[in-house]
Design a protein around this motif. Structure first.
Motif, PDB file in Angstrom:
ATOM      1  N   ASN A 119       0.734  -1.185  -0.034  1.00 45.27           N
ATOM      2  CA  ASN A 119       0.046   0.033  -0.191  1.00 45.27           C
ATOM      3  C   ASN A 119       0.946   1.253   0.006  1.00 45.27           C
ATOM      4  O   ASN A 119       0.273   2.279   0.076  1.00 45.27           O
ATOM      5  CB  ASN A 119      -1.038   0.173   1.169  1.00 45.27           C
ATOM      6  CG  ASN A 119      -0.275   0.047   2.480  1.00 45.27           C
ATOM      7  OD1 ASN A 119       0.672  -0.683   2.908  1.00 45.27           O
ATOM      8  ND2 ASN A 119      -0.485   0.987   3.452  1.00 45.27           N
ATOM      9  N   SER A 167       3.980   3.414  -1.652  1.00 48.99           N
ATOM     10  CA  SER A 167       5.096   3.678  -2.918  1.00 48.99           C
ATOM     11  C   SER A 167       5.932   4.617  -2.377  1.00 48.99           C
ATOM     12  O   SER A 167       5.777   5.608  -1.410  1.00 48.99           O
ATOM     13  CB  SER A 167       4.084   4.252  -4.268  1.00 48.99           C
ATOM     14  OG  SER A 167       3.482   5.479  -3.843  1.00 48.99           O
ATOM     15  N   ASN A 193      -3.676   3.419   1.140  1.00 47.54           N
ATOM     16  CA  ASN A 193      -2.601   3.916   0.276  1.00 47.54           C
ATOM     17  C   ASN A 193      -1.743   5.157   0.660  1.00 47.54           C
ATOM     18  O   ASN A 193      -2.439   6.240   1.208  1.00 47.54           O
ATOM     19  CB  ASN A 193      -3.359   3.761  -1.130  1.00 47.54           C
ATOM     20  CG  ASN A 193      -3.777   2.615  -1.436  1.00 47.54           C
ATOM     21  OD1 ASN A 193      -3.162   1.575  -1.381  1.00 47.54           O
ATOM     22  ND2 ASN A 193      -4.947   2.643  -2.395  1.00 47.54           N
ATOM     23  N   LYS A 206       2.337   7.235   0.538  1.00 46.33           N
ATOM     24  CA  LYS A 206       3.846   7.294  -0.070  1.00 46.33           C
ATOM     25  C   LYS A 206       4.780   7.819   0.820  1.00 46.33           C
ATOM     26  O   LYS A 206       4.526   8.511   1.722  1.00 46.33           O
ATOM     27  CB  LYS A 206       3.761   8.096  -1.461  1.00 46.33           C
ATOM     28  CG  LYS A 206       3.226   9.603  -1.115  1.00 46.33           C
ATOM     29  CD  LYS A 206       3.032  10.381  -2.423  1.00 46.33           C
ATOM     30  CE  LYS A 206       2.775  12.219  -2.069  1.00 46.33           C
ATOM     31  NZ  LYS A 206       2.514  12.703  -3.250  1.00 46.33           N
TER      32      LYS A 206
END
Length: 250
Positions: free
Chosen positions: A141, A143, A179, A181
Protein backbone atom coordinates in the motif's frame (compact mmCIF):
# COMPACT_ATOMS: atom_id res chain seq x y z
CA UNK A 1 70.84 -120.86 -4.59
CA UNK A 2 69.58 -117.75 -3.03
CA UNK A 3 70.99 -117.03 0.35
CA UNK A 4 68.09 -117.05 2.85
CA UNK A 5 69.85 -114.53 4.98
CA UNK A 6 69.91 -111.99 2.18
CA UNK A 7 66.22 -112.62 1.46
CA UNK A 8 65.31 -112.02 5.07
CA UNK A 9 67.28 -108.76 5.08
CA UNK A 10 65.53 -107.62 1.93
CA UNK A 11 62.11 -108.42 3.35
CA UNK A 12 63.00 -106.58 6.54
CA UNK A 13 64.06 -103.56 4.48
CA UNK A 14 60.82 -103.66 2.52
CA UNK A 15 58.75 -103.99 5.65
CA UNK A 16 60.68 -101.15 7.29
CA UNK A 17 60.09 -98.95 4.26
CA UNK A 18 56.40 -99.78 4.31
CA UNK A 19 56.20 -98.95 8.02
CA UNK A 20 58.04 -95.70 7.47
CA UNK A 21 55.73 -94.88 4.56
CA UNK A 22 52.68 -95.66 6.66
CA UNK A 23 54.00 -93.47 9.48
CA UNK A 24 54.72 -90.59 7.07
CA UNK A 25 51.26 -90.90 5.53
CA UNK A 26 49.67 -90.84 8.99
CA UNK A 27 51.65 -87.77 9.98
CA UNK A 28 50.64 -86.01 6.77
CA UNK A 29 47.00 -87.02 7.32
CA UNK A 30 47.03 -85.67 10.88
CA UNK A 31 48.65 -82.41 9.78
CA UNK A 32 46.06 -81.94 7.02
CA UNK A 33 43.32 -82.70 9.50
CA UNK A 34 44.62 -80.00 11.87
CA UNK A 35 44.84 -77.49 9.03
CA UNK A 36 41.35 -78.33 7.85
CA UNK A 37 40.05 -78.07 11.39
CA UNK A 38 41.61 -74.63 11.90
CA UNK A 39 40.27 -73.48 8.53
CA UNK A 40 36.81 -74.75 9.40
CA UNK A 41 36.93 -73.00 12.78
CA UNK A 42 38.04 -69.75 11.16
CA UNK A 43 35.25 -69.95 8.62
CA UNK A 44 32.78 -70.72 11.38
CA UNK A 45 33.92 -67.70 13.42
CA UNK A 46 33.72 -65.45 10.33
CA UNK A 47 30.20 -66.62 9.59
CA UNK A 48 29.17 -65.98 13.20
CA UNK A 49 30.71 -62.48 13.04
CA UNK A 50 28.88 -61.65 9.82
CA UNK A 51 25.59 -62.95 11.23
CA UNK A 52 26.06 -60.73 14.30
CA UNK A 53 26.71 -57.68 12.11
CA UNK A 54 23.63 -58.48 10.06
CA UNK A 55 21.53 -58.61 13.22
CA UNK A 56 22.92 -55.21 14.32
CA UNK A 57 22.02 -53.68 10.93
CA UNK A 58 18.49 -55.02 11.16
CA UNK A 59 18.16 -53.68 14.71
CA UNK A 60 19.35 -50.22 13.61
CA UNK A 61 16.70 -50.11 10.89
CA UNK A 62 14.01 -50.79 13.47
CA UNK A 63 15.45 -48.55 16.21
CA UNK A 64 17.96 -46.10 14.66
CA UNK A 65 20.60 -44.88 17.14
CA UNK A 66 20.40 -41.35 18.46
CA UNK A 67 23.21 -39.14 17.19
CA UNK A 68 24.17 -35.59 17.96
CA UNK A 69 22.98 -33.21 15.25
CA UNK A 70 25.63 -31.04 13.59
CA UNK A 71 25.73 -27.56 15.05
CA UNK A 72 25.02 -26.04 11.63
CA UNK A 73 21.75 -27.99 11.42
CA UNK A 74 20.79 -26.93 14.94
CA UNK A 75 21.46 -23.28 14.10
CA UNK A 76 19.42 -23.54 10.90
CA UNK A 77 16.51 -25.06 12.83
CA UNK A 78 16.72 -22.34 15.48
CA UNK A 79 16.77 -19.64 12.80
CA UNK A 80 13.76 -21.19 11.06
CA UNK A 81 11.87 -21.39 14.36
CA UNK A 82 12.85 -17.82 15.19
CA UNK A 83 11.69 -16.55 11.81
CA UNK A 84 8.42 -18.47 12.07
CA UNK A 85 7.74 -17.02 15.51
CA UNK A 86 8.09 -13.51 14.11
CA UNK A 87 5.25 -13.97 11.65
CA UNK A 88 1.61 -13.66 12.68
CA UNK A 89 -1.31 -14.45 10.39
CA UNK A 90 -3.88 -11.64 10.24
CA UNK A 91 -6.50 -13.99 8.74
CA UNK A 92 -6.77 -16.83 6.26
CA UNK A 93 -7.26 -14.39 3.37
CA UNK A 94 -4.71 -11.74 4.39
CA UNK A 95 -0.96 -11.42 4.21
CA UNK A 96 1.36 -12.16 7.11
CA UNK A 97 2.65 -9.31 9.24
CA UNK A 98 6.03 -9.09 10.93
CA UNK A 99 5.55 -8.58 14.65
CA UNK A 100 9.00 -7.28 15.53
CA UNK A 101 11.26 -4.66 14.01
CA UNK A 102 14.13 -6.30 12.13
CA UNK A 103 15.79 -2.90 11.63
CA UNK A 104 16.32 -2.55 15.37
CA UNK A 105 18.48 -5.66 15.40
CA UNK A 106 20.33 -4.67 12.22
CA UNK A 107 21.05 -1.18 13.54
CA UNK A 108 22.29 -2.57 16.85
CA UNK A 109 24.76 -4.83 15.04
CA UNK A 110 25.82 -2.04 12.66
CA UNK A 111 26.42 0.44 15.47
CA UNK A 112 28.34 -2.13 17.51
CA UNK A 113 30.65 -3.39 14.78
CA UNK A 114 30.85 -0.19 12.70
CA UNK A 115 31.32 -2.20 9.51
CA UNK A 116 32.72 -0.27 6.57
CA UNK A 117 34.86 2.82 6.10
CA UNK A 118 34.15 6.39 5.13
CA UNK A 119 34.56 7.18 1.47
CA UNK A 120 33.76 10.12 -0.74
CA UNK A 121 30.69 9.62 -2.91
CA UNK A 122 27.79 11.45 -4.46
CA UNK A 123 24.71 11.47 -2.19
CA UNK A 124 22.59 10.56 -5.22
CA UNK A 125 24.42 7.23 -5.38
CA UNK A 126 23.87 6.74 -1.64
CA UNK A 127 20.14 7.46 -1.91
CA UNK A 128 19.61 5.30 -4.99
CA UNK A 129 21.37 2.29 -3.45
CA UNK A 130 19.25 2.71 -0.29
CA UNK A 131 16.03 2.82 -2.30
CA UNK A 132 17.08 -0.31 -4.18
CA UNK A 133 17.66 -2.16 -0.91
CA UNK A 134 14.33 -1.21 0.71
CA UNK A 135 11.80 -1.11 -2.11
CA UNK A 136 10.97 -4.81 -1.94
CA UNK A 137 10.47 -4.71 1.83
CA UNK A 138 7.78 -2.02 1.83
CA UNK A 139 4.10 -2.97 2.11
CA UNK A 140 2.06 -3.01 -1.09
CA UNK A 141 0.00 0.00 0.00
CA UNK A 142 3.06 2.28 0.13
CA UNK A 143 4.92 3.70 -2.86
CA UNK A 144 8.23 5.59 -3.04
CA UNK A 145 8.48 8.96 -4.74
CA UNK A 146 11.90 10.52 -5.40
CA UNK A 147 12.90 14.13 -5.95
CA UNK A 148 16.63 14.18 -6.63
CA UNK A 149 18.41 17.46 -7.19
CA UNK A 150 22.01 18.61 -7.20
CA UNK A 151 24.07 18.19 -4.05
CA UNK A 152 27.79 18.22 -3.22
CA UNK A 153 29.76 15.04 -2.67
CA UNK A 154 29.93 13.68 0.86
CA UNK A 155 32.34 11.47 2.80
CA UNK A 156 30.36 8.84 4.69
CA UNK A 157 30.29 5.21 5.80
CA UNK A 158 27.88 3.95 3.16
CA UNK A 159 26.96 0.82 5.10
CA UNK A 160 25.89 2.72 8.23
CA UNK A 161 24.11 5.45 6.26
CA UNK A 162 22.17 3.01 4.07
CA UNK A 163 21.05 0.92 7.03
CA UNK A 164 19.95 4.01 8.96
CA UNK A 165 18.10 5.59 6.03
CA UNK A 166 16.52 2.23 5.13
CA UNK A 167 15.25 1.80 8.69
CA UNK A 168 13.73 5.30 8.69
CA UNK A 169 12.00 4.66 5.35
CA UNK A 170 10.51 1.34 6.48
CA UNK A 171 9.36 2.73 9.82
CA UNK A 172 7.77 5.71 8.06
CA UNK A 173 5.90 3.32 5.78
CA UNK A 174 4.44 1.57 8.82
CA UNK A 175 2.75 4.80 9.95
CA UNK A 176 0.69 4.81 6.75
CA UNK A 177 -2.76 3.25 6.90
CA UNK A 178 -4.35 2.68 3.54
CA UNK A 179 -2.64 3.83 0.36
CA UNK A 180 0.16 6.32 0.87
CA UNK A 181 3.66 7.30 -0.12
CA UNK A 182 7.11 8.01 1.24
CA UNK A 183 8.87 10.86 -0.55
CA UNK A 184 12.67 10.94 -0.69
CA UNK A 185 14.30 14.23 -1.64
CA UNK A 186 17.93 15.20 -2.19
CA UNK A 187 19.05 18.81 -2.47
CA UNK A 188 21.76 21.23 -1.39
CA UNK A 189 21.41 23.75 1.41
CA UNK A 190 24.14 26.17 2.43
CA UNK A 191 26.64 24.10 0.47
CA UNK A 192 25.72 20.88 2.28
CA UNK A 193 23.81 17.84 1.12
CA UNK A 194 20.37 17.30 2.64
CA UNK A 195 18.16 14.22 2.44
CA UNK A 196 14.49 14.49 3.30
CA UNK A 197 12.21 11.55 4.16
CA UNK A 198 8.54 12.52 4.34
CA UNK A 199 5.31 10.51 4.50
CA UNK A 200 1.57 11.07 4.71
CA UNK A 201 1.03 8.65 7.57
CA UNK A 202 -0.39 9.03 11.05
CA UNK A 203 2.71 10.76 12.37
CA UNK A 204 5.42 9.36 14.60
CA UNK A 205 4.36 8.64 18.15
CA UNK A 206 0.71 7.96 17.28
CA UNK A 207 -1.28 5.76 19.62
CA UNK A 208 -0.60 2.08 19.05
CA UNK A 209 2.72 2.52 17.24
CA UNK A 210 5.17 -0.31 17.73
CA UNK A 211 7.69 0.80 20.43
CA UNK A 212 10.47 -0.94 18.47
CA UNK A 213 9.89 1.49 15.58
CA UNK A 214 10.51 4.39 17.95
CA UNK A 215 13.66 2.67 19.25
CA UNK A 216 14.84 2.13 15.67
CA UNK A 217 14.27 5.84 15.00
CA UNK A 218 16.42 6.84 17.97
CA UNK A 219 19.16 4.40 17.05
CA UNK A 220 19.22 5.52 13.41
CA UNK A 221 19.41 9.12 14.59
CA UNK A 222 22.40 8.36 16.82
CA UNK A 223 24.22 6.51 14.04
CA UNK A 224 23.69 9.37 11.60
CA UNK A 225 24.89 11.93 14.14
CA UNK A 226 27.99 9.80 14.78
CA UNK A 227 28.71 10.10 11.05
CA UNK A 228 28.80 13.91 11.08
CA UNK A 229 25.17 14.37 10.10
CA UNK A 230 22.41 16.30 11.82
CA UNK A 231 18.85 15.05 12.20
CA UNK A 232 15.64 17.06 12.43
CA UNK A 233 12.07 15.79 12.50
CA UNK A 234 8.69 17.46 12.24
CA UNK A 235 5.61 15.28 12.78
CA UNK A 236 1.90 16.01 12.89
CA UNK A 237 -0.72 13.54 13.98
CA UNK A 238 -2.80 12.17 11.09
CA UNK A 239 -0.87 14.36 8.62
CA UNK A 240 2.54 12.81 8.38
CA UNK A 241 6.19 13.28 9.21
CA UNK A 242 9.25 14.84 7.63
CA UNK A 243 12.80 13.95 8.62
CA UNK A 244 15.74 15.97 7.32
CA UNK A 245 19.29 14.63 7.42
CA UNK A 246 22.02 17.17 6.73
CA UNK A 247 25.43 15.71 5.88
CA UNK A 248 28.14 18.13 6.91
CA UNK A 249 31.21 18.57 4.74
CA UNK A 250 34.41 17.53 6.51
Amino acid sequence: MNDPTIERVLWLVVIALLVIGIIILELVRRKQHKVSKRSYQAQKEKIAYLEEKLKEKEAQKINPPKVNKPKVTEVQEEVSAFQSSRLQAMSSNKMLEVEDNDDLEDLTIASTHNIGKKKEMHPKELLESTIESVKNSLPDNVSIVTQIGGAPKVKVNQNLFSKSLGALIRCSAKTIKGNGKVTLSLYASMGEAQISISDNGQGWGYKGQNPDDLKALEMAKKILESQSASFEMNTQEDKGTEMVITIRNE
